[in-house]
Design an enzyme around this catalytic site. Sequence first.
Site, short mmCIF file in Angstrom:
data_model
loop_
_atom_site.label_atom_id
_atom_site.label_comp_id
_atom_site.label_asym_id
_atom_site.label_seq_id
_atom_site.Cartn_x
_atom_site.Cartn_y
_atom_site.Cartn_z
N GLY A 156 -6.64 -7.08 -9.74
CA GLY A 156 -7.78 -6.28 -9.30
C GLY A 156 -8.36 -5.58 -10.52
O GLY A 156 -8.09 -5.98 -11.66
N ARG A 178 -4.59 -13.48 -5.54
CA ARG A 178 -4.98 -14.28 -4.38
C ARG A 178 -6.18 -15.16 -4.71
O ARG A 178 -6.23 -16.32 -4.35
CB ARG A 178 -5.37 -13.34 -3.23
CG ARG A 178 -4.29 -13.20 -2.20
CD ARG A 178 -4.77 -12.38 -1.06
NE ARG A 178 -5.67 -11.33 -1.54
CZ ARG A 178 -6.22 -10.41 -0.75
NH1 ARG A 178 -5.98 -10.43 0.52
NH2 ARG A 178 -7.01 -9.48 -1.24
N THR A 179 -7.15 -14.56 -5.42
CA THR A 179 -8.31 -15.36 -5.82
C THR A 179 -8.38 -15.41 -7.34
O THR A 179 -8.04 -14.45 -8.01
CB THR A 179 -9.63 -14.73 -5.30
OG1 THR A 179 -9.62 -13.34 -5.66
CG2 THR A 179 -9.78 -14.87 -3.81
N ARG A 238 3.24 -0.43 -5.48
CA ARG A 238 3.96 0.26 -4.42
C ARG A 238 5.41 -0.22 -4.42
O ARG A 238 5.67 -1.42 -4.62
CB ARG A 238 3.33 -0.04 -3.04
CG ARG A 238 1.98 0.63 -2.79
CD ARG A 238 2.08 2.14 -2.70
NE ARG A 238 0.81 2.80 -2.43
CZ ARG A 238 -0.03 3.24 -3.35
NH1 ARG A 238 0.25 3.09 -4.64
NH2 ARG A 238 -1.15 3.84 -3.01
N GLU A 267 9.92 7.44 -1.62
CA GLU A 267 9.47 8.46 -2.58
C GLU A 267 9.47 9.82 -1.92
O GLU A 267 9.05 9.92 -0.77
CB GLU A 267 8.06 8.11 -3.07
CG GLU A 267 8.05 6.83 -3.88
CD GLU A 267 6.65 6.44 -4.38
OE1 GLU A 267 5.71 7.22 -4.22
OE2 GLU A 267 6.53 5.34 -4.93
N HIS A 286 5.40 8.51 -9.59
CA HIS A 286 4.13 8.00 -9.03
C HIS A 286 2.93 8.80 -9.57
O HIS A 286 2.23 9.47 -8.81
CB HIS A 286 4.17 8.05 -7.48
CG HIS A 286 3.18 7.10 -6.85
ND1 HIS A 286 3.37 6.53 -5.62
CD2 HIS A 286 1.99 6.62 -7.30
CE1 HIS A 286 2.33 5.76 -5.32
NE2 HIS A 286 1.49 5.80 -6.33
N ILE A 287 2.72 8.65 -10.88
CA ILE A 287 1.66 9.43 -11.53
C ILE A 287 0.55 8.53 -12.10
O ILE A 287 -0.16 8.93 -13.02
CB ILE A 287 2.22 10.33 -12.66
CG1 ILE A 287 3.05 9.51 -13.66
CG2 ILE A 287 3.03 11.48 -12.09
CD1 ILE A 287 3.35 10.24 -14.96
N GLY A 288 0.43 7.32 -11.54
CA GLY A 288 -0.53 6.34 -12.08
C GLY A 288 -1.90 6.92 -12.40
O GLY A 288 -2.43 6.73 -13.49
C1 DGY Z 1 -3.17 4.88 -5.92
O1 DGY Z 1 -4.18 5.57 -6.05
O2 DGY Z 1 -3.01 4.13 -4.95
C2 DGY Z 1 -2.15 4.92 -7.01
O3 DGY Z 1 -0.90 4.61 -6.54
C3 DGY Z 1 -2.19 6.27 -7.68
O4 DGY Z 1 -1.26 6.39 -8.68
#
Ligand code: DGY
Length: 329
Positions: A156, A178-179, A238, A267, A286-288
């Site tokens: 993505g 997927r694509t 995830r 989590e 989980h700090i993306g």
């Molecule tokens: C989201 O926004 O889905 C991400 O997991 C954030 O870290």
Amino acid sequence: MKPYIFITRKLPENVISKLDNRYTISMWDKEDVPVPRQRLLDEAQKADALLTMLSDSIDEEVIKAGSNLKVIANLAVGFDNIDLAAATEHGIAVCNTPDVLTDTTADLTFGLLMATARRLVEAAEFVKEGKWQSWSPLLLAGHDIHHKTIGIVGMGKIGETVAKRATGFDMEILYHNRTRKPEVEEAIGAQYVSFDELVKRSDFIVCLTPLTHETRNLFTADVFASMKRSAIFINASRGPVVDEEALLAALKNNTIAGAGLDVFTIEPISADHPLLTLPNVVALPHIGSSSVETRETMMELCLENIDKVLTGNDPITVVNKDWKLQLSH
Ligand code: DGY
């Protein structure tokens, strides 16, 4: 009566105040503790809009409780915590926060890859704990990143942006999605391969695929067994995309070399979880997308989406594009 917005976590006043005069806004008053289930159900009953966190389970029960509910704005790009079918059935728009977090999440993902490969967390702790006695030739030697092969599962926008980061490290870039994305292949030189081939050939396997019925438990014991022994697995999507027991075994048995994990099956992960005892695991909470700038922009986008729906307009970033078809209230 002003429409009522309930926010499931304490957010900064300056973000909320922009909408203050036109809405009644109430927030769960804690920043780092999720709203209790019963309070969520009670608030859903009264609310025209909910601003939710990825840690809130917005299931059918919550949606059914929300007889006035028109919009749920989730402070995340992922929305696997929301029963989308139930929301659509009840004519409720579900909004997320794509695009605004792409670069920030890609930065964190690539940073996690680097930290894991070069053992940065272990090395920093080593210094702080006073263990550094002398320079030595193989002290905390890690794995090179440059000129290696990165395999991105889930191409993505965040995947594409991680791939862009990888070009600066002269990496070979494989992806599975997927694509197929010919424009990304052209722009970045990424190569589309099957999932099996990606897993076998990559030095770094980076998981960025959303959690769906198809991707749940995608990374099994067999998948880890087919990786290189020197492979490093990075997960910033995830937790449930991975069979965590299988990952633990693969790390313990040196089936793979290491893992950088921003997400977990449950989590927050408990501090005594066996994964956290392994030196070859870098674990993050989980700090993306967690930079001050991006989180504030995400909050603003959630509120704009809510405002749009509550004033009879189309939301900016809606997930269930067919939400209006079922509109019954
Ligand atoms: C989201 O926004 O889905 C991400 O997991 C954030 O870290």
